[in-house]
Design a protein around this motif. Structure first.
Motif, PDB file in Angstrom:
ATOM      1  N   THR A 112      17.438  11.884 -29.692  1.00  0.00           N
ATOM      2  CA  THR A 112      18.271  10.690 -29.750  1.00  0.00           C
ATOM      3  C   THR A 112      17.493   9.558 -30.399  1.00  0.00           C
ATOM      4  OG1 THR A 112      19.409  11.386 -27.728  1.00  0.00           O
ATOM      5  CG2 THR A 112      19.707   9.106 -28.413  1.00  0.00           C
ATOM      6  N   ILE A 113      18.136   8.904 -31.371  1.00  0.00           N
ATOM      7  CA  ILE A 113      17.518   7.798 -32.102  1.00  0.00           C
ATOM      8  C   ILE A 113      18.402   6.569 -31.958  1.00  0.00           C
ATOM      9  CG2 ILE A 113      16.694   7.003 -34.346  1.00  0.00           C
ATOM     10  CD1 ILE A 113      16.405   9.933 -35.185  1.00  0.00           C
ATOM     11  N   PRO A 114      18.065   5.641 -31.052  1.00  0.00           N
ATOM     12  CA  PRO A 114      18.850   4.406 -30.943  1.00  0.00           C
ATOM     13  C   PRO A 114      18.697   3.553 -32.202  1.00  0.00           C
ATOM     14  CG  PRO A 114      17.472   4.753 -28.997  1.00  0.00           C
ATOM     15  CD  PRO A 114      17.004   5.707 -30.047  1.00  0.00           C
ATOM     16  N   LEU A 115      19.792   2.989 -32.678  1.00  0.00           N
ATOM     17  CA  LEU A 115      19.788   2.129 -33.857  1.00  0.00           C
ATOM     18  C   LEU A 115      20.053   0.670 -33.506  1.00  0.00           C
ATOM     19  CD1 LEU A 115      21.903   4.474 -36.160  1.00  0.00           C
ATOM     20  CD2 LEU A 115      19.417   4.239 -36.140  1.00  0.00           C
ATOM     21  N   LYS A 116      20.772   0.453 -32.396  1.00  0.00           N
ATOM     22  CA  LYS A 116      21.131  -0.906 -31.972  1.00  0.00           C
ATOM     23  C   LYS A 116      21.395  -0.895 -30.480  1.00  0.00           C
ATOM     24  CE  LYS A 116      24.772  -4.402 -32.467  1.00  0.00           C
ATOM     25  NZ  LYS A 116      26.093  -4.721 -33.050  1.00  0.00           N
ATOM     26  N   VAL A 163      15.655   3.317 -23.593  1.00  0.00           N
ATOM     27  CA  VAL A 163      15.212   3.745 -24.926  1.00  0.00           C
ATOM     28  C   VAL A 163      15.827   2.768 -25.920  1.00  0.00           C
ATOM     29  CG1 VAL A 163      14.922   5.687 -26.499  1.00  0.00           C
ATOM     30  CG2 VAL A 163      15.396   6.138 -24.082  1.00  0.00           C
ATOM     31  N   VAL A 164      15.003   2.118 -26.723  1.00  0.00           N
ATOM     32  CA  VAL A 164      15.469   1.037 -27.588  1.00  0.00           C
ATOM     33  C   VAL A 164      15.209   1.376 -29.050  1.00  0.00           C
ATOM     34  CG1 VAL A 164      15.119  -0.696 -25.785  1.00  0.00           C
ATOM     35  CG2 VAL A 164      13.262  -0.190 -27.403  1.00  0.00           C
ATOM     36  N   PRO A 165      15.844   0.652 -29.991  1.00  0.00           N
ATOM     37  CA  PRO A 165      15.563   0.880 -31.407  1.00  0.00           C
ATOM     38  C   PRO A 165      14.068   0.804 -31.692  1.00  0.00           C
ATOM     39  CG  PRO A 165      17.469  -0.530 -31.167  1.00  0.00           C
ATOM     40  CD  PRO A 165      16.907  -0.360 -29.791  1.00  0.00           C
TER      41      PRO A 165
END
Length: 240
Positions: free
Chosen positions: A67-71, A87-89
């Protein structure tokens, strides 16, 4: 070189009110027999989740999940720790579901929408012990150069997160008018390139924001950059 183009507006789309989901490959109610997987890459979902909403506890097994947070801020909880983990950008999360895991994912903000990519990759080992990890990556370290986010647990690659597959996930932020050459691990691999934003040209194909191209049967390829762009590379075995 073999290529397949997936324009952003050809992705599956689901509007659940609290969730706006774009599916690069068949998922849930979206089924396209020509978009089931790309090699060992099974899922690439581009999700926007409303404040305080999310996915309740649900199971996974024998899948590598990235998982890759973008915003915004993602909060994750699973039965390995049973604590809410933010988990943050700038961070990336990996989970090897293995023999089975139960987890929940929610938007940790009460006011801001959460945007993220979720990626599923078929593992090369079945029924492994479930594991979880996350790591922060400096955006400056991918300015016009490749930043490896995820690699095989069997490789001695320092600084990246690990999964049970001979795969590599990486990002790069390219300036306008740059040219970048991507070299694949082997001819048995393919790479799925998601243009997060910007405009690039690959093999005479122009790709704009959220367009993607799958490339295989080559040792390398070049990218010409028409406008400042941010790219996600998902390199996987084509036969697994």
């Amino acid at each position: 070189m073999k290529t397949i183009i997936h324009k952003s507006d050809t992705r599956g789309f689901a509007n659940h009110g609290w969730l706006q989901a774009n599916h690069s490959f068949s998922f849930a109610n979206f089924h396209n027999p020509e978009k089931v997987h790309f090699g060992a890459l099974r899922v690439l979902n581009d999700d926007v989740i409303a404040p305080s909403m999310g996915f309740g506890t649900h199971p996974h097994d024998n899948m590598e999940i990235i998982t890759i947070p973008l915003k915004g801020v993602l909060k994750h909880k699973d039965n390995m720790s049973d604590e809410w983990i933010p988990v943050v950008p700038g961070e990336v999360q990996v989970m090897s579901a293995g023999t089975g895991v139960q987890h929940s994912e929610i938007n940790g903000s009460t006011s801001e929408h959460l945007g993220l990519f979720q990626i599923w990759i078929f593992p090369n080992k079945q029924h492994v012990k479930p594991r979880y990890d996350q790591k922060a990556f400096d955006s400056e370290a991918r300015k016009n150069k490749l930043q490896v986010l995820v690699s095989s647990i069997d490789e001695n690659h320092e600084g990246s997160l690990k999964i049970h597959q001979d795969a590599q996930l990486s990002r790069i932020d390219l300036d306008k008018e740059k040219t970048f050459k991507y070299e694949l691990k082997s001819k048995n691999h393919g790479v799925y390139v998601m243009n997060i934003y910007g405009e690039i040209v690959v093999d005479n194909n122009t790709l704009e924001t959220r367009d993607a191209i799958g490339i295989s049967e080559t040792e390398s390829f070049e990218i010409q950059v028409n406008d400042d762009s941010s790219l996600l590379f998902i390199e996987v075995p084509m036969v697994f």
